[in-house]
Design a protein around this motif. Structure first.
Motif, mmCIF file in Angstrom:
data_model
loop_
_atom_site.group_PDB
_atom_site.id
_atom_site.type_symbol
_atom_site.label_atom_id
_atom_site.label_comp_id
_atom_site.label_asym_id
_atom_site.label_seq_id
_atom_site.Cartn_x
_atom_site.Cartn_y
_atom_site.Cartn_z
ATOM 1 N N MET A 206 -6.434 -15.459 17.209
ATOM 2 C CA MET A 206 -7.625 -15.823 16.441
ATOM 3 C C MET A 206 -7.656 -15.088 15.104
ATOM 4 S SD MET A 206 -10.648 -15.952 19.289
ATOM 5 C CE MET A 206 -11.848 -16.411 18.064
ATOM 6 N N LEU A 207 -7.147 -13.867 15.092
ATOM 7 C CA LEU A 207 -7.175 -13.045 13.890
ATOM 8 C C LEU A 207 -6.390 -13.693 12.753
ATOM 9 C CD1 LEU A 207 -7.997 -10.346 12.559
ATOM 10 C CD2 LEU A 207 -5.893 -9.359 13.485
ATOM 11 N N GLN A 208 -5.288 -14.356 13.079
ATOM 12 C CA GLN A 208 -4.448 -14.924 12.027
ATOM 13 C C GLN A 208 -4.923 -16.289 11.541
ATOM 14 O OE1 GLN A 208 -0.509 -15.284 13.589
ATOM 15 N NE2 GLN A 208 -1.029 -16.913 15.010
ATOM 16 N N LEU A 209 -5.977 -16.834 12.161
ATOM 17 C CA LEU A 209 -6.495 -18.133 11.738
ATOM 18 C C LEU A 209 -7.321 -18.003 10.469
ATOM 19 C CD1 LEU A 209 -7.735 -19.589 15.168
ATOM 20 C CD2 LEU A 209 -5.528 -19.971 14.055
ATOM 21 N N THR A 210 -7.249 -19.012 9.612
ATOM 22 C CA THR A 210 -8.152 -19.089 8.471
ATOM 23 C C THR A 210 -9.525 -19.524 8.979
ATOM 24 O OG1 THR A 210 -7.664 -21.411 8.027
ATOM 25 C CG2 THR A 210 -6.231 -19.773 6.984
ATOM 26 N N ASN A 211 -10.526 -19.478 8.112
ATOM 27 C CA ASN A 211 -11.873 -19.881 8.528
ATOM 28 C C ASN A 211 -11.907 -21.311 9.038
ATOM 29 O OD1 ASN A 211 -12.740 -17.378 7.790
ATOM 30 N ND2 ASN A 211 -13.829 -18.029 5.956
ATOM 31 N N GLU A 212 -11.212 -22.210 8.353
ATOM 32 C CA GLU A 212 -11.217 -23.614 8.777
ATOM 33 C C GLU A 212 -10.490 -23.812 10.094
ATOM 34 O OE1 GLU A 212 -10.962 -23.729 4.251
ATOM 35 O OE2 GLU A 212 -10.645 -22.357 5.915
ATOM 36 N N GLU A 213 -9.364 -23.082 10.248
ATOM 37 C CA GLU A 213 -8.611 -23.171 11.503
ATOM 38 C C GLU A 213 -9.435 -22.619 12.661
ATOM 39 O OE1 GLU A 213 -4.116 -22.722 9.598
ATOM 40 O OE2 GLU A 213 -5.214 -20.966 10.290
ATOM 41 N N LEU A 214 -10.194 -21.564 12.397
ATOM 42 C CA LEU A 214 -11.064 -21.005 13.427
ATOM 43 C C LEU A 214 -12.141 -22.011 13.815
ATOM 44 C CD1 LEU A 214 -12.021 -18.665 15.185
ATOM 45 C CD2 LEU A 214 -13.317 -17.804 13.213
ATOM 46 N N SER B 92 -11.924 -25.216 13.715
ATOM 47 C CA SER B 92 -11.278 -26.260 14.522
ATOM 48 C C SER B 92 -11.072 -25.778 15.953
ATOM 49 C CB SER B 92 -9.931 -26.644 13.905
ATOM 50 O OG SER B 92 -10.096 -27.191 12.627
ATOM 51 N N LEU B 93 -10.671 -24.513 16.100
ATOM 52 C CA LEU B 93 -10.474 -23.950 17.439
ATOM 53 C C LEU B 93 -11.788 -23.917 18.206
ATOM 54 C CD1 LEU B 93 -8.714 -22.436 19.554
ATOM 55 C CD2 LEU B 93 -9.400 -20.312 18.416
ATOM 56 N N VAL B 94 -12.864 -23.492 17.540
ATOM 57 C CA VAL B 94 -14.172 -23.430 18.192
ATOM 58 C C VAL B 94 -14.607 -24.821 18.650
ATOM 59 C CG1 VAL B 94 -16.631 -22.995 17.797
ATOM 60 C CG2 VAL B 94 -14.929 -21.342 17.003
ATOM 61 N N ALA B 95 -14.406 -25.815 17.790
ATOM 62 C CA ALA B 95 -14.785 -27.184 18.154
ATOM 63 C C ALA B 95 -14.000 -27.662 19.364
ATOM 64 C CB ALA B 95 -14.538 -28.117 16.966
ATOM 65 N N GLU B 96 -12.712 -27.300 19.413
ATOM 66 C CA GLU B 96 -11.870 -27.697 20.549
ATOM 67 C C GLU B 96 -12.329 -27.014 21.835
ATOM 68 O OE1 GLU B 96 -7.288 -26.831 21.922
ATOM 69 O OE2 GLU B 96 -7.694 -27.139 19.781
ATOM 70 N N LYS B 97 -12.627 -25.712 21.754
ATOM 71 C CA LYS B 97 -13.078 -24.975 22.944
ATOM 72 C C LYS B 97 -14.442 -25.460 23.424
ATOM 73 C CE LYS B 97 -9.594 -22.153 23.349
ATOM 74 N NZ LYS B 97 -8.705 -22.222 24.535
ATOM 75 N N ALA B 98 -15.305 -25.853 22.483
ATOM 76 C CA ALA B 98 -16.637 -26.335 22.851
ATOM 77 C C ALA B 98 -16.551 -27.627 23.654
ATOM 78 C CB ALA B 98 -17.476 -26.547 21.602
ATOM 79 N N LEU B 99 -15.556 -28.433 23.391
ATOM 80 C CA LEU B 99 -15.371 -29.664 24.156
ATOM 81 C C LEU B 99 -14.902 -29.372 25.577
ATOM 82 C CD1 LEU B 99 -13.620 -31.940 21.489
ATOM 83 C CD2 LEU B 99 -15.961 -32.140 22.332
ATOM 84 N N ILE C 121 -17.371 -21.605 9.448
ATOM 85 C CA ILE C 121 -17.425 -20.944 10.749
ATOM 86 C C ILE C 121 -18.762 -21.212 11.433
ATOM 87 C CG2 ILE C 121 -17.270 -18.750 11.956
ATOM 88 C CD1 ILE C 121 -15.663 -17.653 9.670
ATOM 89 N N PRO C 122 -18.750 -21.868 12.575
ATOM 90 C CA PRO C 122 -20.011 -22.110 13.294
ATOM 91 C C PRO C 122 -20.450 -20.861 14.058
ATOM 92 C CG PRO C 122 -18.178 -23.054 14.508
ATOM 93 C CD PRO C 122 -17.587 -22.485 13.241
ATOM 94 N N LYS C 123 -21.719 -20.801 14.365
ATOM 95 C CA LYS C 123 -22.239 -19.707 15.183
ATOM 96 C C LYS C 123 -22.077 -20.084 16.650
ATOM 97 C CE LYS C 123 -26.325 -16.829 15.933
ATOM 98 N NZ LYS C 123 -27.743 -16.590 15.583
ATOM 99 N N VAL C 124 -21.423 -19.218 17.401
ATOM 100 C CA VAL C 124 -21.099 -19.524 18.806
ATOM 101 C C VAL C 124 -21.853 -18.573 19.727
ATOM 102 C CG1 VAL C 124 -19.250 -19.777 20.493
ATOM 103 C CG2 VAL C 124 -18.802 -20.260 18.077
#
Length: 428
Positions: free
Chosen positions: A25-33, A35-42, A247-250
């Motif tokens: 997660m640390l190496q992800l850019t804000n946009e990549e993060l 996208s990851l959050v959206a994927e995990k939320a699903l 970055i969304p608030k999770v």
């Protein structure tokens, strides 16, 4: 042969799955993060995601390309644009429309036609005359040069319609492209019995031609790099802010946890969801803390740059940050990967705060970028009739106590896309 069992103590560092996930997660850019959050939320119903407000009707859309965050204005496709240029009075047959559609789909990014006529009529089973006519229709449209075979063909077309073109311009394009690229002036003078001035004039003319046709409304796009971090000065102090545009608030939905707890047969599944959700939330928090720590350390080390600009940048290594912050060097490397920082002097890659340095007597903190700037200044102020060679540049730098080799000077000059002294003499 005798076998025995031996026991020895060995200290090993084993990373947990959670630690590995946090590093990823640390190496992800804000946009990549995001996208990851959206994927995990699903995947995880316990995750509650409050995405930042963004107008979906806006014509700006985010795009990631080679690690660069960009906003591109939505535009019509090249195909739609070209169809609008074809005059309605032509009253094209269905066959010609099919061929034109095929040809337009085979235009490359420079609007060159990358398919031979023989291949077109072989694939579409149409006559040579129809294909030739359709190619000519395309070539009659704007911009000029559309559907040329390649760059030399486009250059030829420009010369053919220019009555003021030098006499040998077309011959040079058709037969001497390598000599032009290498600026082999003596060879061209001897072969075509031309004076040096005539050869230089012809080459200068060719250099001013467009390399490929352009559709301004389609080919040119406004690109905005969205920085991950912003450094600003408030009341005399430097402050760091992570850009939260994407970055969304999770959070973890406690109400849904209570609901699932009532289902005894879902306890294992619930524990798995809770673990995954907390891992993500903790990872985002840890990522923010790590980037903030690195950035605050950089502000302390590169304060001269923030106050005075590029001249104040000092050499730094990743290992310096790792030792100071008690982190592994690979952690620092991941944290700065493909990320941008907005400063009072513009937007820089995060890794730009770790420039390589060259130690010498006059200025022990000079960076390679600083020396490149000095080389560029020397070349900009040189006598255009007698440009400085790499040896002369090295001698000038050594007079300023900058001890670098001629080979290093040449490498820095080439990285600045500056030709050598011979080519600069011919190009002035």
């Amino acid at each position: 042969m005798q076998m025995d069992i031996q026991i020895s103590n060995e200290l090993k560092q084993v990373m947990t799955m959670g630690a590995i996930f946090h590093l990823e997660m640390l190496q992800l850019t804000n946009e990549e993060l995001a996208s990851l959050v959206a994927e995990k939320a699903l995947e995880n119903p316990l995750l509650e995601v409050n995405a930042p407000a963004f107008d979906s009707t806006d014509k700006l859309r985010p795009q990631i390309s080679n690690g660069h965050r960009e906003f591109l204005v939505q535009q019509d496709t090249v195909k739609d644009y070209l169809w609008e240029l074809i005059p309605l009075k032509m009253d094209l047959s269905q066959e010609k429309k099919r061929v034109l559609n095929f040809l337009i789909n085979h235009l490359d990014e420079h609007l060159f036609l990358r398919i031979e006529a023989q291949e077109v009529y072989a694939q579409l089973s149409v006559s040579v005359e129809v294909v030739t006519e359709c190619i000519e229709i395309l070539r009659s449209l704007e911009p000029f040069g559309l559907a040329s075979k390649n760059s030399p063909h486009f250059l030829e077309r420009q010369i053919q319609v220019d009555q003021e073109a030098p006499p040998f311009a077309l011959v040079f394009i058709q037969q001497e492209l390598n000599a032009i690229a290498e600026l082999n002036i003596p060879y061209l003078m001897k072969k075509y019995q031309l004076s040096k001035q005539h050869v230089l004039t012809t080459i200068q003319y060719i250099k001013k031609l467009q390399p490929f046709p352009r559709l301004p409304t389609l080919q040119e796009r406004t690109v905005y790099i969205i920085p991950d971090v912003e450094i600003t000065k408030i009341y005399g102090n430097w402050h760091v802010r992570l850009d939260a545009t994407f970055i969304p608030k999770v959070t973890v939905n406690e109400g849904y946890i209570e609901l699932l707890k009532q289902q005894s047969h879902l306890q294992d599944y619930l524990q798995h969801l809770i673990k995954e959700a907390k891992l993500l939330v903790e990872g985002i928090e840890e990522r923010t803390k790590t980037i903030n720590r690195i950035m605050h350390w950089l502000i302390e080390k590169q304060h001269l740059f923030l106050e005075t600009g590029q001249a104040g940048m000092i050499p730094l290594r990743l290992i310096d940050a790792a030792n100071a912050l008690n982190l592994h060097e690979s952690t620092i490397s991941r944290a700065i990967r493909n990320k941008y920082v907005k400063t009072p002097y513009g937007i820089f890659l995060f890794k730009g705060f770790f420039p390589k340095g060259i130690n010498y007597n006059g200025q022990p903190n000079a960076t390679s970028d600083w020396i490149k700037d000095r080389i560029q200044q020397l070349i900009a102020s040189e006598n255009s009739a007698n440009p400085l060679s790499d040896q002369q540049l090295m001698d000038s730098l050594r007079q300023e106590q900058i001890q670098i080799s001629r080979r290093t000077v040449a490498k820095y000059r080439e990285s600045l896309l500056i030709p050598n002294s011979t080519k600069r003499a011919y190009s002035k």
